[in-house]
Design an enzyme around this catalytic site. Structure first.
Site, mmCIF file in Angstrom:
data_model
loop_
_atom_site.group_PDB
_atom_site.id
_atom_site.type_symbol
_atom_site.label_atom_id
_atom_site.label_comp_id
_atom_site.label_asym_id
_atom_site.label_seq_id
_atom_site.Cartn_x
_atom_site.Cartn_y
_atom_site.Cartn_z
ATOM 1 N N CYS A 50 0.823 -1.212 0.000
ATOM 2 C CA CYS A 50 0.000 0.000 0.000
ATOM 3 C C CYS A 50 0.855 1.259 0.000
ATOM 4 O O CYS A 50 0.386 2.333 -0.400
ATOM 5 C CB CYS A 50 -0.939 0.005 1.205
ATOM 6 S SG CYS A 50 -0.087 -0.104 2.792
ATOM 7 N N GLN A 120 5.867 -8.986 3.723
ATOM 8 C CA GLN A 120 5.503 -8.646 2.343
ATOM 9 C C GLN A 120 6.679 -8.858 1.397
ATOM 10 O O GLN A 120 6.515 -9.337 0.272
ATOM 11 C CB GLN A 120 5.011 -7.196 2.290
ATOM 12 C CG GLN A 120 3.676 -6.995 3.000
ATOM 13 C CD GLN A 120 3.338 -5.533 3.211
ATOM 14 O OE1 GLN A 120 4.207 -4.700 3.451
ATOM 15 N NE2 GLN A 120 2.050 -5.205 3.128
#
Length: 421
Positions: A50, A120
């Site tokens: 994000c 991630q």
């Protein structure tokens, strides 16, 4: 070979722009494959979260690598290269390696020191290795970075310091009890703060977490999402629940108190509301409002700054260690030699062509030179990738020397090296 990072991140781009340049989890695999087929790209890995979309790559030349990565990304996101260029930042060599270490330790995150980015990046690395778009260089770099990040999170535990009022409230409850084993908690009010508090509380070790909201369906929906120890209760049971749990966190936005303490109450109360959700006409031995919690947060801010400075101070040594490892790869000067050898042949052929075709104008000469270099780059890309991978196998010395022999680079032959070096 050169390391490069092309980044689109929150430093340069607000959310309304970042969301235009993000890959879904399903898209990353295909994107890794397609980028790997571009000219100049020897290895590559794409990270998309994000807060950032970044490409880490090993390229044969910096200027061509930069161009083809930008061209690929611009095409994927439907921009021209010129339009796309204004949004990216590009780092090479030491800067790219240092940037990765800062990103993976959370030093470059919006919430400094957060650990989610480690997971991630691990996921992105697994995707790229599965698609075979990484090789010797990126494999070593990302394994080193993942190990370093784990070490920093274990050594300094930045993520354990509360960074929000909800986290501070949970931290205070844990401090009061010592252990949460067998303890029950109620979270009242499931707006932004209450919802995140419920998420954090769900895996802290409470035996039961009760959710209450003025709209019962909202509490039920979140309880079904979190499951485990989380259970929704009707808002009409507020008084009964609060009086029978070990701790309660109030996080509702209201004008009047939701709960009134009229006698001595042993429940630990954390009141995050402004105006406060709890009225005290009785006695609560352990009651904390937002001002109490700000003292914890202010103390944590100072501790976090100190820890982040310590992590940042360890990064230069990691960068140095990576390049020390790379210098020990005997294949690096061989690849450099092949490029120089190939460009020398290209240059001689170009000069010969100009002598035979003196009538060519400047534009025609430029076009021919560009295409000749492109042919050379495409011809040596596959041999470079293959010998780079062979350089860390048990028969590396013989393979490298044979490679040098067939390309006429006997002066670059290597002496016997240890397996896996």
């Amino acid at each position: 070979m050169y390391l490069m990072c092309v980044s689109l991140n929150y430093h340069q781009l607000p959310i309304e722009l970042r969301e235009r340049f993000s890959f879904t989890a399903k898209e990353v695999s295909k994107a890794d494959q397609l980028l790997n087929n571009e000219k100049s790209i020897l290895e590559n890995l794409i990270i998309s979260t994000c807060n950032r979309t970044e490409v880490y790559a090993v390229v044969d030349q910096i200027h061509t690598g930069r161009y083809y990565i930008k061209r690929f990304l611009a095409g994927w996101f439907h921009y021209t290269v010129d339009e796309f260029s204004q949004y990216v930042s590009i780092m090479t060599k030491d800067d790219a390696v240092e940037h990765l270490f800062r990103v993976i330790t959370g030093l470059d995150s919006l919430i400094k020191g957060e650990p989610q980015i480690l997971g991630q990046i691990k996921d992105a690395f697994q995707v790229a290795t599965a698609e075979k778009t990484t090789g010797v260089i990126l494999n070593h770099l990302f394994r080193q970075a993942i190990t370093f990040s784990k070490k920093m999170h274990t050594k300094y535990r930045v993520s354990e310091l509360a960074q929000s009022s909800g986290q501070a409230g949970l931290h205070q409850i844990k401090t009061d009890f010592g252990s949460l084993n067998g303890k029950t908690l109620a979270v009242i009010g499931l707006g932004h703060i209450g919802k995140h508090t419920a998420y954090n509380a769900s895996n802290m070790g409470f035996s039961k977490v009760f959710l209450l909201n003025r709209t019962d369906s909202k509490a039920q929906q979140l309880a079904e999402e979190l499951q485990g120890v989380v259970e929704a209760r009707p808002f009409t049971q507020l008084t009964s629940v609060v009086e029978n749990v070990d701790a309660a966190i109030f996080a509702a936005t209201v004008k009047q108190p939701l709960f009134r303490v009229q006698k001595r109450l042993q429940t630990v109360i954390v009141d995050l509301g402004v105006p406060r959700n709890v009225a005290l006409t009785g006695t609560v031995p352990k009651y904390y409002d937002i001002d109490h919690l700000h003292l914890i947060l202010n103390s944590n801010d100072e501790k976090r700054r100190e820890m982040i400075q310590k992590i940042a101070a360890e990064i230069p040594q990691e960068v140095q260690d990576f390049y020390l490892w790379e210098k020990q790869l005997h294949i690096v000067p061989v690849i450099k030699g092949l490029r120089e050898h190939s460009l020398k042949i290209e240059g001689e052929a170009y000069d010969s062509l100009l002598r035979k075709l003196p009538e060519l104008n400047a534009h025609e000469r430029k076009v021919i030179s560009k295409h000749m270099k492109s042919i050379i780059n495409q011809m040596i890309k596959r041999p470079i990738k293959e010998i780079k991978e062979l350089s860390v196998t048990p028969g590396a010395t013989a393979d490298i020397n044979f490679f040098c022999k067939i390309f006429g680079m006997d002066n670059l032959k290597v002496e016997n090296q240890k397996n896996g070096n």
